[in-house]
Scaffold this motif. Structure first.
Motif, PDB file in Angstrom:
ATOM      1  N   ALA A 182       0.830  -1.048   0.001  1.00 13.95           N
ATOM      2  CA  ALA A 182      -0.037  -0.091  -0.153  1.00 13.95           C
ATOM      3  C   ALA A 182       0.760   1.233   0.275  1.00 13.95           C
ATOM      4  N   LEU A 183       0.569   2.188  -0.771  1.00  9.74           N
ATOM      5  CA  LEU A 183       1.572   3.304  -0.985  1.00  9.74           C
ATOM      6  C   LEU A 183       0.605   4.504  -0.124  1.00  9.74           C
ATOM      7  N   ASN A 184       1.382   5.713   0.068  1.00  6.95           N
ATOM      8  CA  ASN A 184       0.800   6.898   0.432  1.00  6.95           C
ATOM      9  C   ASN A 184       0.709   7.826  -0.779  1.00  6.95           C
ATOM     10  N   TYR A 185       0.153   8.891  -0.667  1.00  5.60           N
ATOM     11  CA  TYR A 185       0.081   9.762  -1.617  1.00  5.60           C
ATOM     12  C   TYR A 185       1.249  10.260  -2.521  1.00  5.60           C
ATOM     13  N   GLN A 186       2.255  10.359  -1.400  1.00  6.24           N
ATOM     14  CA  GLN A 186       3.526  11.043  -2.016  1.00  6.24           C
ATOM     15  C   GLN A 186       4.128   9.830  -2.925  1.00  6.24           C
ATOM     16  N   GLU A 187       4.001   8.738  -2.305  1.00  9.04           N
ATOM     17  CA  GLU A 187       4.799   7.555  -3.270  1.00  9.04           C
ATOM     18  C   GLU A 187       4.244   7.525  -4.633  1.00  9.04           C
ATOM     19  N   ALA A 188       2.580   7.485  -4.579  1.00  8.34           N
ATOM     20  CA  ALA A 188       1.882   7.207  -5.706  1.00  8.34           C
ATOM     21  C   ALA A 188       2.285   8.129  -6.610  1.00  8.34           C
ATOM     22  N   VAL A 189       2.309   9.595  -6.330  1.00 13.39           N
ATOM     23  CA  VAL A 189       2.764  10.468  -7.305  1.00 13.39           C
ATOM     24  C   VAL A 189       4.252  10.385  -7.552  1.00 13.39           C
ATOM     25  N   ALA A 190       5.010  10.033  -6.684  1.00 13.13           N
ATOM     26  CA  ALA A 190       6.352   9.630  -7.772  1.00 13.13           C
ATOM     27  C   ALA A 190       6.390   8.582  -8.428  1.00 13.13           C
ATOM     28  N   GLN A 191       5.572   7.471  -8.296  1.00 20.27           N
ATOM     29  CA  GLN A 191       5.541   6.463  -9.190  1.00 20.27           C
ATOM     30  C   GLN A 191       4.788   6.966 -10.553  1.00 20.27           C
ATOM     31  N   SER A 192       3.959   7.827 -10.457  1.00 29.88           N
ATOM     32  CA  SER A 192       2.980   8.315 -11.885  1.00 29.88           C
ATOM     33  C   SER A 192       3.906   9.264 -12.643  1.00 29.88           C
ATOM     34  N   MET A 193       4.857   9.919 -11.734  1.00 33.29           N
ATOM     35  CA  MET A 193       5.825  11.115 -12.528  1.00 33.29           C
ATOM     36  C   MET A 193       6.737   9.827 -13.559  1.00 33.29           C
ATOM     37  N   LYS A 194       7.043   8.849 -12.764  1.00 29.19           N
ATOM     38  CA  LYS A 194       8.044   7.977 -13.536  1.00 29.19           C
ATOM     39  C   LYS A 194       7.254   7.291 -14.868  1.00 29.19           C
ATOM     40  N   ASP A 195       6.193   6.671 -14.490  1.00 31.10           N
ATOM     41  CA  ASP A 195       5.190   5.960 -15.482  1.00 31.10           C
ATOM     42  C   ASP A 195       4.614   6.739 -16.802  1.00 31.10           C
ATOM     43  N   VAL A 196       4.525   7.979 -16.675  1.00 32.98           N
ATOM     44  CA  VAL A 196       3.837   8.755 -17.702  1.00 32.98           C
ATOM     45  C   VAL A 196       4.594   8.901 -18.757  1.00 32.98           C
ATOM     46  N   ARG A 197       5.912   8.758 -18.894  1.00 30.58           N
ATOM     47  CA  ARG A 197       6.728   8.682 -20.083  1.00 30.58           C
ATOM     48  C   ARG A 197       6.429   7.328 -20.717  1.00 30.58           C
ATOM     49  N   LEU A 198       6.434   6.220 -19.875  1.00 23.16           N
ATOM     50  CA  LEU A 198       6.356   5.081 -20.431  1.00 23.16           C
ATOM     51  C   LEU A 198       4.968   4.888 -21.232  1.00 23.16           C
ATOM     52  N   THR A 199       3.900   5.244 -20.796  1.00 28.41           N
ATOM     53  CA  THR A 199       2.589   5.542 -21.243  1.00 28.41           C
ATOM     54  C   THR A 199       2.617   6.088 -22.613  1.00 28.41           C
ATOM     55  N   SER A 200       3.451   7.117 -22.543  1.00 27.83           N
ATOM     56  CA  SER A 200       3.326   8.068 -23.862  1.00 27.83           C
ATOM     57  C   SER A 200       4.192   7.053 -24.884  1.00 27.83           C
ATOM     58  N   ASP A 201       5.134   6.572 -24.498  1.00 29.11           N
ATOM     59  CA  ASP A 201       5.872   5.536 -25.364  1.00 29.11           C
ATOM     60  C   ASP A 201       5.061   4.633 -25.854  1.00 29.11           C
ATOM     61  N   TRP A 202       4.324   4.111 -25.089  1.00 29.97           N
ATOM     62  CA  TRP A 202       3.387   2.713 -25.393  1.00 29.97           C
ATOM     63  C   TRP A 202       2.479   3.249 -26.658  1.00 29.97           C
ATOM     64  N   ILE A 203       1.564   4.539 -26.233  1.00 28.06           N
ATOM     65  CA  ILE A 203       0.991   5.072 -27.365  1.00 28.06           C
ATOM     66  C   ILE A 203       1.385   5.415 -28.879  1.00 28.06           C
ATOM     67  N   SER A 204       2.860   5.749 -28.678  1.00 25.10           N
ATOM     68  CA  SER A 204       3.613   5.751 -29.958  1.00 25.10           C
ATOM     69  C   SER A 204       3.886   4.661 -30.529  1.00 25.10           C
ATOM     70  N   TRP A 205       4.031   3.603 -29.782  1.00 26.51           N
ATOM     71  CA  TRP A 205       4.314   2.244 -30.435  1.00 26.51           C
ATOM     72  C   TRP A 205       3.014   1.783 -30.923  1.00 26.51           C
ATOM     73  N   CYS A 206       1.955   2.179 -30.536  1.00 25.53           N
ATOM     74  CA  CYS A 206       0.694   1.618 -31.007  1.00 25.53           C
ATOM     75  C   CYS A 206       0.074   2.370 -32.200  1.00 25.53           C
TER      76      CYS A 206
END
Length: 372
Positions: free
Chosen positions: A150-174
């Motif tokens: 279970a994450l707290n808000y701060q950790e969730a935000v930190a993870q999302s910041m890392k993940d946004v770039r991957l999601t944009s890559d995925w969209i570009s690949w597709c």
DNA sequence: TTTCAAGGTCATC
DNA sequence: GATGACCTTGAAA
């Protein structure tokens, strides 16, 4: 084919063909017919051509999704969820079945008829693999499996910041059409896509894990809806509000997320390809006022292709009788995705106002639509 | 408790 | 190595 001795993977079949089908799917075997893909498959000569035998299995209605993914060879693997969380996260008999949706591979004859969905599927695997790398804990080996927590808000935000770039890559690949757009158009579409997508993927992941009181994040960690004060707690920042005040502020929108997205995904048993359909519709939002006529035209053509493919999928793979109703069910989830997003954005505004937690400015801008 | 459909095992080809 | 008979398991009735 031999007369069936019962139902196997959704169709009447003999035990031998059931075993053949099970092995073919679980081991992801790909067969090639030496003839013209029309070999006669009967009791005596069924072993002569595996490609045609497999096609025949599909033809009589056997469903590859009924075959579970091959379990991990290590029986001592710890449970992915803490045992004390039984009440918020009921362990479900179908949990493995749902997780198996992520590992199923369709035969190439199907993939040819649904190029976009197949591309999203294989690239989603790539995205999941990349997530294992970027979300691993400090000091964790790439080869050991991360235990979700279970994450707290701060950790969730930190993870999302890392993940946004991957999601944009995925969209570009597709989407080749997305890559070809002018930069400003890409940003317009992606900016409006990411937050609703983030909410939807969280609900979809909760559905796959059958965690009805938790939002599962891209890393596999989760937000525990039953422990709001933990979620809004942070080691460094002292809470200005007590547990009850936090619940009063945020619990309604978490409940709404659960009721409007997680529970419908579970009750409708949305699968991975249907999730991709929703993703495509979220990205190519042709009603946006900020995009050009040219982008609207491109978006419409992508969505036409998507609707064709999902129609094919529902008819030939999932074998849904009333496809119009199913498509309507899927599409009807979109307004709720947007409503949940709006509630979440309001929450973030509220946390700013009450100074409960000062989110990273970049993430705050991203969620409220100010991302460049 | 019974039935059914799933996965696992292993002798046989 | 692939097959198919047989066994075990677990969910649902």
């Amino acid at each position: 084919m031999e007369e069936g001795d019962g139902f196997h993977f959704g169709a009447e079949a003999c035990k031998a063909c059931a075993a053949f089908f099970r092995r073919s799917v679980s081991q992801k075997r790909i067969y090639t017919c030496r003839g013209a893909n029309d070999c006669d498959i009967t009791v005596n000569i069924r072993c002569m051509c595996r490609a045609c035998r497999y096609s025949k299995c599909l033809e009589v209605g056997m469903n590859p999704m009924g075959v579970l993914a091959k379990p991990s060879p290590s029986p001592s693997k710890p449970s992915p969820y803490p045992s004390e969380t039984i009440q918020p996260f009921p362990s479900s008999p179908t949990q493995t079945t749902r997780a198996a949706l992520l590992t199923i591979t369709l035969p190439s004859s199907f993939n040819d008829s649904m190029p976009l969905l197949s591309k999203m599927r294989s690239n989603y695997q790539k995205l999941c693999n990349a997530r294992i790398v970027i979300h691993r804990e400090d000091g964790q080996s790439l080869f050991e499996e991360k235990a979700p927590r279970a994450l707290n808000y701060q950790e969730a935000v930190a993870q999302s910041m890392k993940d946004v770039r991957l999601t944009s890559d995925w969209i570009s690949w597709c989407f080749e059409d997305f890559v070809k757009l002018p930069m400003e158009e890409k940003n317009n579409l992606f900016r409006n896509f990411y937050t609703p997508y983030y909410m939807m993927e969280g609900a979809f992941a909760s559905h796959l894990a059958n965690m009805i009181y938790a939002v599962v994040l891209p890393s596999g960690d989760y937000l525990d809806m039953t422990q709001m004060e933990t979620f809004y707690g942070s080691i460094e920042v002292k809470q200005p509000l007590d547990k009850e005040q936090i619940e009063n502020l945020f619990k309604p929108s978490f409940d709404y997320h659960r009721k409007a997205l997680i529970l419908p995904m579970i009750s409708e048993d949305i699968d991975i390809y249907e999730f991709f359909a929703l993703t495509t519709l979220l990205l190519w939002n042709t009603t946006l006022e900020t995009i050009t006529e040219e982008t609207i035209k491109t978006g419409k053509s992508v969505k036409d292709q998507l609707l064709k493919e999902i129609g094919f999928y529902l008819k030939n793979v999932k074998k849904v009788e009333d496809r119009v109703v199913r498509v309507a069910t899927i599409v009807n989830m979109l307004p709720d995705v947007y409503k949940v997003t709006k509630r979440n954005q309001d929450n973030l505004e509220m946390s700013q106002i009450f100074n409960i937690y000062t989110a990273d400015k970049k993430f705050y801008d991203l969620l409220t639509g100010n991302f460049i």
